[in-house]
Scaffold this motif. Structure first.
Motif, short mmCIF file in Angstrom:
data_model
loop_
_atom_site.label_atom_id
_atom_site.label_comp_id
_atom_site.label_asym_id
_atom_site.label_seq_id
_atom_site.Cartn_x
_atom_site.Cartn_y
_atom_site.Cartn_z
N SER A 171 28.36 55.91 98.75
CA SER A 171 28.95 55.38 97.52
C SER A 171 28.44 53.96 97.25
O SER A 171 27.98 53.65 96.15
N GLU A 172 28.53 53.13 98.27
CA GLU A 172 28.09 51.75 98.09
C GLU A 172 26.59 51.68 97.82
O GLU A 172 26.14 50.88 97.00
N LEU A 192 31.90 58.80 93.66
CA LEU A 192 32.59 57.77 92.86
C LEU A 192 32.94 58.25 91.46
O LEU A 192 33.56 57.53 90.70
N SER A 193 32.53 59.48 91.13
CA SER A 193 32.76 59.95 89.76
C SER A 193 34.24 60.15 89.47
O SER A 193 35.02 60.43 90.38
N TYR A 241 36.22 58.67 97.98
CA TYR A 241 36.12 57.26 98.32
C TYR A 241 37.44 56.71 98.85
O TYR A 241 37.51 56.06 99.89
N TYR A 256 37.03 60.37 92.85
CA TYR A 256 37.21 59.10 93.54
C TYR A 256 38.33 59.17 94.59
O TYR A 256 38.15 58.78 95.73
N THR A 262 27.01 58.78 93.97
CA THR A 262 27.37 58.84 92.56
C THR A 262 28.45 59.90 92.35
O THR A 262 29.41 59.69 91.62
#
Lengths: 554, 542
Positions: free
Chosen positions: B379-380, B429-430, B438, B434, B426
């Motif tokens: 994610s990061e 995190l969508s 995440y 999330y 991506t």
């Protein structure tokens, strides 16, 4: 920083040409370039607190208006006047040469990291408190992700689910000439974020250039509740926010430089309907009057479509206000919600405020416009006076200082709104630029009131004498003699000219001698004029006009 | 001519005869034993210098301290030392390929001459004076390319030094070159570099590990004295283990990340490689400390690690009496090679001999660490790698409009593994995912931290293998990237490391034995994990 800059320059010139990559094919780019052009044409004078102008409604439209109601909310971006940017040590000066205020951090170079400027927090807390918000003692920064050439990191550092301030309100008084009345509009949230750079599009549209000076400049985004119902209310909301940030000293609030930017969300529904109509966003609003006019245009457009049964033609979209054509046009239609993939910014610590910190900022807040207006009202001033005086923080400070020197409120207000304002308008100066001090004004008022200067003389003092008054180097210690001197001095050129004409007419011989070469006679004439004026003629003006007359070929 | 590996081994045997040892002689590799060499205490104190006290009490098993002693006692010049390292570097490089960029010789010598001039004038020189340092190519250096092993940054030269690099230079360290890595640090073999594959100096058909494979191989082959790497999920420790060198991952925040090309910001740390714990410690001390350019760098005081080492003369028979060592049960289960397990057990029993009390501890959240790590890191990284759009720097693909410019530049610039992680991140995190990914991963991270904290309340240090096996063959896990990926998830391979990153804890990897392979066997590393800001060897001070 300079050496860094130089190095980068060597590596890759800043004149970043995307040629021919960004063409006007893409709607967004087309629009942005329009936007830039329009912005440069905007008429607002820097630092002037723009007033909302009235608009004569079309009679037919008024009728339509009666059956429909607009619901308006505003998102405002305020650029903070911190010495350095939000996350690096670069300064920001509006109008600098492109890419001269940049560093690895605000350029988003690999390995560069943001470090928060603590002033940003201080300013956010100030505005949050001034907007009567609830402050989040624990908030954080998030990354808002999207690709655009003016966004060097590919994400904007912003605040998402925990803004620093929420749930406040703003009180304001509508100007009397616009109907008057008190309003309270809700504030949904205030959050901190960074600005993006700017794209500069080439004349031919074949390439675009990126200027990153503005990238990383701190912003506060203020989101209002949808509490406004017409253009005037919306514009006054914006004007009150501008007053607030200027009172607080957190921003210059200048719309033309983009220090204060308003995006308006508006929907129209038949009166009585409980659900909202389709929301339309309006951008490119460069002055409060354009906010007002754009909204009224948009209300009329939507109401008209509703009244013709074409309500379904109102779609969720972003529209642009075109100043030239005085109308809104489609910029882009919404294609579903964009997903910014927010997540907490791992490069920054959480923002933790202590109660003591908030209390200390609260205690340091200046008197805010609404409080000032209330106080002025209690002094017995008319609403018109109140709004005028509280409009500009410098005028209000001048007024308050004059009161502090013992002047009577109504008289001080009259002087400031009358002669002082007229002088400022004629000379195009602000109140902080004139030489007249509040102390002098207070003494003048006092002298007139106590009869040291007769009411007659006081009344006869024209605004031009105030001009002289403020231009002359007077010190407080020279008062009241100074005031007498100035008030009793004839500074009206027309009047001096009259006396000179009289003297010249009485001494034709001497004129001939003067024009024959005996220029020493100028002193004679000056003496005669001074005598005739009983010593009251302003010597500078006297000599200037006298010389013109003497040297004129008759 | 000898092969590189021969050369390398010969070097090792010549210079540090006790480094290569069968597992049972582990004692020589533990910190205490680093100071048992009698020869070292015979050196006279350096003639001049402010740090004389430190050097005289610290036995120079440390190459850094040996170099310092040789320079200050005028036995050798920095130019001579540089010459010998450069000769080895040149000889080994064609086979090991540790470096993506080697500093121009005249620049290296100019720096060495400067050190010599200062010593000649009896001026004070920094602790790293004359020390040749390799720097992982994802750490920015102002006068050299910094590509992070990616095509997208091919030819990119940063306008600034990373804080760690600046500190190395300020202390007189000489940058010898930029070392190879898996692109942006994403990988564990260094085969993920866009430019070249680095070989393991112990067996050139094997990988050096990764992602800091170049830095580990360079130190192992003595191409430089020490090197800087970075560790996001084991990227210092696993290659240290594979290459038989000391690898140190400091506490998150101990070393500034300013100038480290970001992979996963909340996990990334700059770490150190050396041939001894002392060298890794001296280098760490040099680069540690709060940095106003990194908001996540710690303001905690940096102890003088070097002063914590004790001369062997002062050691009691059971110098580690009372030290509580926890051996992590989950790291010695299925999926870990038998040779690795036996090496670790042998190390544990040796620690007992030295007076430690060794107990098994269980970290119940251990197995959750890996999926959480993958979600957070990808994610990061999906966010951190957004800036490589071809607009401002790096490779740009010509295109008719903006989307194609972005798409083209990124498609051509990034390798397969990087793209895979960007896509995963991506996705995670969508909107709508999330919370499931995440947010949940962050909750797991909190659990991992808590369980480490509990284990470190009961124990002074925790030990585990640094990797589940010794180095494997080049290409062995690369032929099918998907299989390698799945393999990573199925085995405990990076479990061992990533949990430590999730918790932000410091860890030290020491060679502790050998597995079969190569000519002399392939090294196995022991990982020691300490509490935050208590970099492991503190425990070994008297």
């Amino acid at each position: 920083m300079a050496s860094l800059l130089y190095r980068v320059l060597q590596i890759r010139p800043f004149r970043i040409c995307l040629s021919p990559l960004i063409t006007k094919k893409t709607g967004v780019f087309y629009v942005t370039s329009k936007c830039l052009q329009t912005r440069s044409l905007a008429q607002e004078k820097p630092q002037s607190q723009a007033k909302v102008s009235t608009r004569n409604h079309d009679k037919g439209l008024d009728k339509i208006f009666q059956n429909y109601e607009a619901v308006i909310g505003i998102e405002t971006h305020v650029q903070l006047s911190t010495l350095t940017k939000a996350f690096c040590g670069c300064a920001y000066n509006y109008g600098s040469q492109p890419n001269t205020n940049i560093c690895p951090v605000c350029m988003g170079l690999p390995g560069a990291l943001p470090v928060l400027n603590s002033k940003v927090i201080e300013f956010a807390v100030k505005l949050g408190l001034a907007l009567n918000c609830k402050l989040s003692l624990n908030s954080k920064f998030d990354r808002k992700q999207y690709f655009y050439p003016d966004l060097p990191k590919g994400y904007q550092i912003s605040q998402f689910d925990i803004p620093i301030a929420t749930n406040g309100y703003i009180d304001l008084d509508l100007p009397v000439e616009l109907g008057g009345g008190h309003r309270r509009f809700g504030i949904t949230r205030v959050h901190m974020e960074e600005d993006a750079g700017k794209l500069l599009h080439s004349e031919g549209g074949t390439y675009s250039q990126v200027d990153l000076n503005r990238a990383g400049v701190p912003l506060l985004e203020i989101v209002s509740e949808p509490d406004m119902r017409n253009g005037i209310e919306a514009a006054e909301y914006g004007a009150e926010l501008q007053r607030l940030v200027r009172y607080l000293g957190v921003s210059n609030g200048n719309m033309q430089e983009g220090s204060l930017r308003c995006d308006v969300n508006i929907s129209v529904r038949p009166i009585g309907q409980s659900e909202f109509g389709t929301k339309v966003e309006i951008k490119n609003l460069n002055s409060f009057s354009s906010i007002s006019r754009a909204i009224d245009y948009e209300i009329a457009r939507q109401a008209e479509l509703h009244s013709q049964g074409l309500g379904d033609q109102i779609v969720q979209e972003t529209r642009l206000w075109e100043e030239g054509a005085q109308k809104t046009v489609t910029m882009r239609k919404k294609e579903g919600l964009s997903d910014y993939r927010y997540f907490p910014e791992p490069d920054l610590q959480e923002v933790i405020l202590t109660e003591e910190y908030v209390a200390s900022i609260h205690d340091s807040l200046p008197e805010l416009p609404e409080m000032k207006r209330k106080r002025y009202e209690q002094l017995g001033l008319s609403m018109q006076d109140v709004i005028f005086l509280a409009n500009d923080v410098n005028v209000a400070d001048f007024f308050d200082a004059t009161l502090a020197m013992g002047a009577e409120a109504k008289l001080a207000a009259n002087w400031i709104m009358g002669d002082v304002a007229a002088y400022m308008k004629n000379e195009k100066v602000s109140i902080s630029e004139i030489k007249l001090t509040p102390n002098e004004l207070a003494q003048l008022i006092d002298s007139i009131k106590s009869g040291t200067i007769s009411g007659k003389i006081g009344k006869e003092v024209p605004s031009s004498s105030l001009a002289a008054l403020s231009r002359n180097h007077m010190t407080s210690s020279s008062l009241p003699t100074g005031i007498y001197h100035n008030i009793l001095t004839i500074t009206d050129p027309a009047e001096i000219e009259k006396i000179i004409d009289k003297v010249l007419a009485a001494n034709p011989k001497q004129i001939e001698q003067y024009r024959g070469g005996k220029t020493k006679l100028q002193g004679f004439f000056a003496g005669q004029v001074m005598k005739e004026s009983k010593g009251k003629a302003n010597p500078g003006l006297l000599n200037k006009i006298l010389l013109e007359k003497l040297n004129a070929k008759s | 001519m000898l092969s590189t590996v021969h050369h390398h081994r010969a070097l090792l045997l010549h210079r540090r005869p006790r480094l290569i040892l069968p597992p049972k002689t582990l004692r020589l590799l533990t910190p205490k034993c680093l100071f048992t060499s009698q020869a070292l205490t015979h050196h006279p104190p350096p003639p001049t210098d402010a740090t004389a006290a430190a050097t005289s009490s610290s036995p120079p098993t440390s190459q850094i301290l040996s170099i310092r002693h040789a320079l200050l006692s005028r036995q050798l010049t920095a130019v001579e030392i540089t010459e010998s390292y450069l000769t080895r570097l040149r000889a080994a490089e064609p086979r090991v390929r540790s470096f993506l960029h080697v500093t121009e010789e005249e620049n290296v010598f100019r720096a060495a001459e400067e050190v010599d001039r200062k010593i000649e004038r009896n001026e004070e020189v920094g602790l790293l004076a004359g020390v040749l340092v390799g720097v992982k190519d994802n750490i920015c250096t102002a006068d050299m390319p910094s590509t992070a092993g990616s095509r997208v940054l091919e030819g990119y030269k940063p306008p600034f030094d990373a804080t760690a690099v600046r500190k190395v230079r300020e202390l007189g360290g000489i940058l010898v070159g930029k070392t190879n890595l898996d692109e942006f640090g994403m990988g564990s073999t260094t085969e993920g570099s866009a430019f070249q594959v680095t070989a393991n100096p112990w067996d050139e058909s094997c990988v050096p590990g990764g992602s800091s494979g170049g830095s580990a191989a360079a130190v192992s082959a003595r191409q430089c004295v020490v090197s800087l790497g970075s560790d996001t999920g084991g990227s210092v420790r696993q290659p240290a283990s594979f290459c038989g060198v000391v690898g140190l991952k400091p506490t998150y925040g101990r070393v500034s990340r300013y100038g480290l090309v970001a992979y996963a910001s909340s996990l990334d740390v700059i770490g150190c490689f050396g041939t001894s714990v002392a060298d890794a410690g001296v280098l760490l001390h040099a680069i540690s400390g709060h940095d106003t350019f990194d908001a996540t760098s710690s303001k905690r005081e940096v102890p003088d690690f070097t002063s914590l080492f004790t001369s062997s003369n002062n050691l009691k028979p059971r110098p580690l009496q009372g030290l509580r060592v926890g051996i992590i049960r989950e790291t010695l289960e299925d999926g870990v090679d038998a040779a690795v397990i036996s090496s670790i057990r042998a190390a544990a029993s040796h620690l007992e001999d030295l007076g430690c009390s060794v107990t098994e501890v269980s970290l119940p959240s251990f197995s959750l660490g890996l999926p959480a790590y993958y979600v957070l890191a990808s994610s990061e990284s999906s966010s951190n790698l957004s800036r490589y759009d071809g607009v401002r720097y790096g490779q740009q693909v010509a295109a008719d409009e903006l989307t194609s410019l972005y798409g083209g530049s990124r498609a051509r610039g990034f390798g397969a593994e990087v793209k895979r992680r960007i896509l995963m991140g991506t996705y995670a995190l969508s909107a709508g995912y999330y919370d499931a990914y995440y947010k949940r991963a962050q909750q797991v991270r909190t659990l991992v931290k808590k369980s480490f904290k509990a284990a470190l309340d009961e124990n002074d240090i925790l030990i585990s293998p640094a990797a589940p096996s010794a180095a494997y063959k080049i290409g062995e896990k690369k032929n099918d990237p998907l299989a390698m990926y799945a393999g990573d998830i199925m085995t405990v391979s990076i479990h061992l490391s990533v949990n430590v990153n999730l918790a932000g804890l410091p860890a030290l990897v020491l060679p502790c034995g050998f597995a079969e392979g190569g000519r002399a066997g392939l090294p196995i590393g022991l990982q020691m994990i300490g509490p935050a800001f208590d970099e492991v060897w503190n425990k070994f001070s008297a």
